[in-house]
Design a protein around this motif. Structure first.
Motif, PDB file in Angstrom:
ATOM      1  N   GLN A   4     -44.643  46.369  12.429  1.00 45.92           N
ATOM      2  CA  GLN A   4     -44.509  46.420  10.872  1.00 45.92           C
ATOM      3  C   GLN A   4     -44.354  47.546  10.225  1.00 45.92           C
ATOM      4  OE1 GLN A   4     -47.953  43.873  10.110  1.00 45.92           O
ATOM      5  NE2 GLN A   4     -46.678  41.967  10.159  1.00 45.92           N
ATOM      6  N   LEU A  31     -37.782  39.787   8.888  1.00 46.52           N
ATOM      7  CA  LEU A  31     -38.776  39.927   7.892  1.00 46.52           C
ATOM      8  C   LEU A  31     -38.729  39.198   6.452  1.00 46.52           C
ATOM      9  CD1 LEU A  31     -39.548  43.951   7.855  1.00 46.52           C
ATOM     10  CD2 LEU A  31     -41.091  42.042   8.263  1.00 46.52           C
ATOM     11  N   ASP A  33     -37.643  36.267   4.809  1.00 48.11           N
ATOM     12  CA  ASP A  33     -38.352  35.057   4.434  1.00 48.11           C
ATOM     13  C   ASP A  33     -39.782  35.495   4.329  1.00 48.11           C
ATOM     14  OD1 ASP A  33     -35.852  33.976   4.646  1.00 48.11           O
ATOM     15  OD2 ASP A  33     -36.297  32.940   6.456  1.00 48.11           O
ATOM     16  N   ARG A  34     -40.421  36.063   4.980  1.00 55.49           N
ATOM     17  CA  ARG A  34     -41.822  36.068   5.007  1.00 55.49           C
ATOM     18  C   ARG A  34     -42.217  37.035   3.805  1.00 55.49           C
ATOM     19  NH1 ARG A  34     -43.802  38.540  10.468  1.00 55.49           N
ATOM     20  NH2 ARG A  34     -41.891  39.139  10.638  1.00 55.49           N
ATOM     21  N   HIS A  37     -42.028  35.392   0.595  1.00 52.88           N
ATOM     22  CA  HIS A  37     -43.008  34.341   0.494  1.00 52.88           C
ATOM     23  C   HIS A  37     -44.378  35.201   0.251  1.00 52.88           C
ATOM     24  CE1 HIS A  37     -45.407  30.768   1.245  1.00 52.88           C
ATOM     25  NE2 HIS A  37     -46.300  31.697   1.788  1.00 52.88           N
ATOM     26  N   ALA A  38     -44.674  36.473   0.833  1.00 52.25           N
ATOM     27  CA  ALA A  38     -45.828  37.062   0.573  1.00 52.25           C
ATOM     28  C   ALA A  38     -45.943  37.655  -0.662  1.00 52.25           C
ATOM     29  CB  ALA A  38     -45.767  38.213   1.918  1.00 52.25           C
ATOM     30  N   ASP A  48     -53.665  37.008   3.787  1.00 54.55           N
ATOM     31  CA  ASP A  48     -52.209  36.937   4.403  1.00 54.55           C
ATOM     32  C   ASP A  48     -51.170  37.924   3.802  1.00 54.55           C
ATOM     33  OD1 ASP A  48     -53.649  35.493   6.106  1.00 54.55           O
ATOM     34  OD2 ASP A  48     -53.192  33.611   5.243  1.00 54.55           O
ATOM     35  N   SER A  49     -50.974  37.773   2.571  1.00 51.78           N
ATOM     36  CA  SER A  49     -49.781  38.486   1.993  1.00 51.78           C
ATOM     37  C   SER A  49     -50.137  39.991   2.232  1.00 51.78           C
ATOM     38  CB  SER A  49     -49.735  38.294   0.624  1.00 51.78           C
ATOM     39  OG  SER A  49     -49.275  36.850   0.277  1.00 51.78           O
ATOM     40  N   LEU A  52     -49.283  41.527   5.464  1.00 53.36           N
ATOM     41  CA  LEU A  52     -47.830  41.921   5.994  1.00 53.36           C
ATOM     42  C   LEU A  52     -47.397  43.029   4.859  1.00 53.36           C
ATOM     43  CD1 LEU A  52     -44.946  41.325   7.312  1.00 53.36           C
ATOM     44  CD2 LEU A  52     -44.632  39.434   5.360  1.00 53.36           C
ATOM     45  N   GLU A 282     -39.319  37.004  14.935  1.00 52.86           N
ATOM     46  CA  GLU A 282     -40.589  36.762  14.402  1.00 52.86           C
ATOM     47  C   GLU A 282     -41.583  37.910  14.851  1.00 52.86           C
ATOM     48  OE1 GLU A 282     -41.148  35.095  11.566  1.00 52.86           O
ATOM     49  OE2 GLU A 282     -39.341  34.450  11.509  1.00 52.86           O
TER      50      GLU A 282
END
Length: 282
Positions: A4, A31, A33-34, A37-38, A48-49, A52, A282
């Protein structure tokens, strides 16, 4: 986490180079979409956010601070191989993106956003031929507001796939200035020059705050669009991404073209494609 951080560094490098989109690199590496969302669920899914966001933003920050001079040198000395490498990164992302629309019938309503956003990227490339005059960033209330506003605009364009945040800074006349301030700030940090550090903070702080606010604003808008018309949005993104290599090649300095440079460019293109295949997904 190492992967990452490396992904974040690719995004950071993309945001240094006019014509290359950090948002495109996010999509290329699976990356996008994630990350959106984060950002939009930071409060409700804080832990969780942050898992990332921290490595991605850390990697981007490291790349911008540590590699800005290197890529200035590469673009000035070897523009053809350097830009071919980014074209390879973008081209290598296409299999991941086409999976998003696989199984959905092609319709006129989907082709329209594709054509619109394809045209937007090409138009920006054609309009962005000039570096612009260096902006006035001397300390003052008006300049602080300008830096804050420029930060919001730059962040918004950095997040949108296919649109180059650094090209937008160039069009606004702040690209060379911000890059120089970052380099001067790093020099001052190494030398423990408090005067230089304070000057850098006075410029980078309002710009940075604008960037953070801009990222959150555009992320909310993008999330809303995806919730209402996800497949149409992806067709728009495909248009942006397919146009990006064309835009990069339009911005490339071809004055040093030779068989050797083109040959090296083919190799760097392949390396970019390989990197996208490894960092993608992913």
């Amino acid at each position: 986490m190492i992967k990452q951080i490396l992904q974040g560094m690719v995004v950071g490098i993309a945001n240094i180079i006019p014509g290359v989109s950090g948002g495109t690199m996010m999509v290329a590496m699976g990356l996008y979409d994630r990350l959106i969302h984060a950002i939009t669920h930071l409060k409700s899914e804080f832990k969780d956010s942050m898992k990332l966001l921290i490595p991605i933003f850390a990697g981007a920050g490291i790349a911008i601070v540590a590699l800005s001079r290197l890529f200035e040198f590469l673009l000035a000395t070897y523009p053809i191989p350097t830009n071919f490498a980014f074209c390879g990164l973008i081209a290598g992302s296409l299999p991941f993106i086409f999976k998003k629309v696989k199984g959905h019938k092609v319709t006129v309503s989907k082709i329209i956003p594709f054509l619109i956003f394809f045209g937007v990227v090409i138009l920006m490339a054609l309009l962005g031929e000039t570096g612009g005059a260096s902006a006035d960033v001397s300390f003052g209330f008006v300049n602080l507001l300008k830096l804050f506003g420029v930060g919001i605009i730059a962040a918004a364009t950095m997040v949108v796939p296919g649109v180059s945040g650094s090209m937008m800074l160039m069009l606004l006349g702040y690209y060379d200035t911000i890059l120089k301030v970052i380099n001067d700030f790093v020099d001052a940090l190494v030398k423990f020059d408090m005067g230089g550090l304070m000057t850098g903070v006075g410029i980078l702080a309002p710009f940075g705050i604008g960037v953070v606010i801009g990222i959150f604003l555009i992320a909310k808008i993008i999330e809303f669009i995806f919730s209402k018309a996800e497949i149409h949005a992806y067709y728009g993104i495909i248009g942006l991404i397919l146009a990006s290599p064309i835009a990069i090649l339009l911005k490339t300095d071809w004055s040093g073209i030779s068989v050797l440079m083109v040959g090296i460019g083919v190799v760097t293109f392949a390396l970019g494609w390989f990197t996208a295949s490894k960092l993608g997904g992913e």
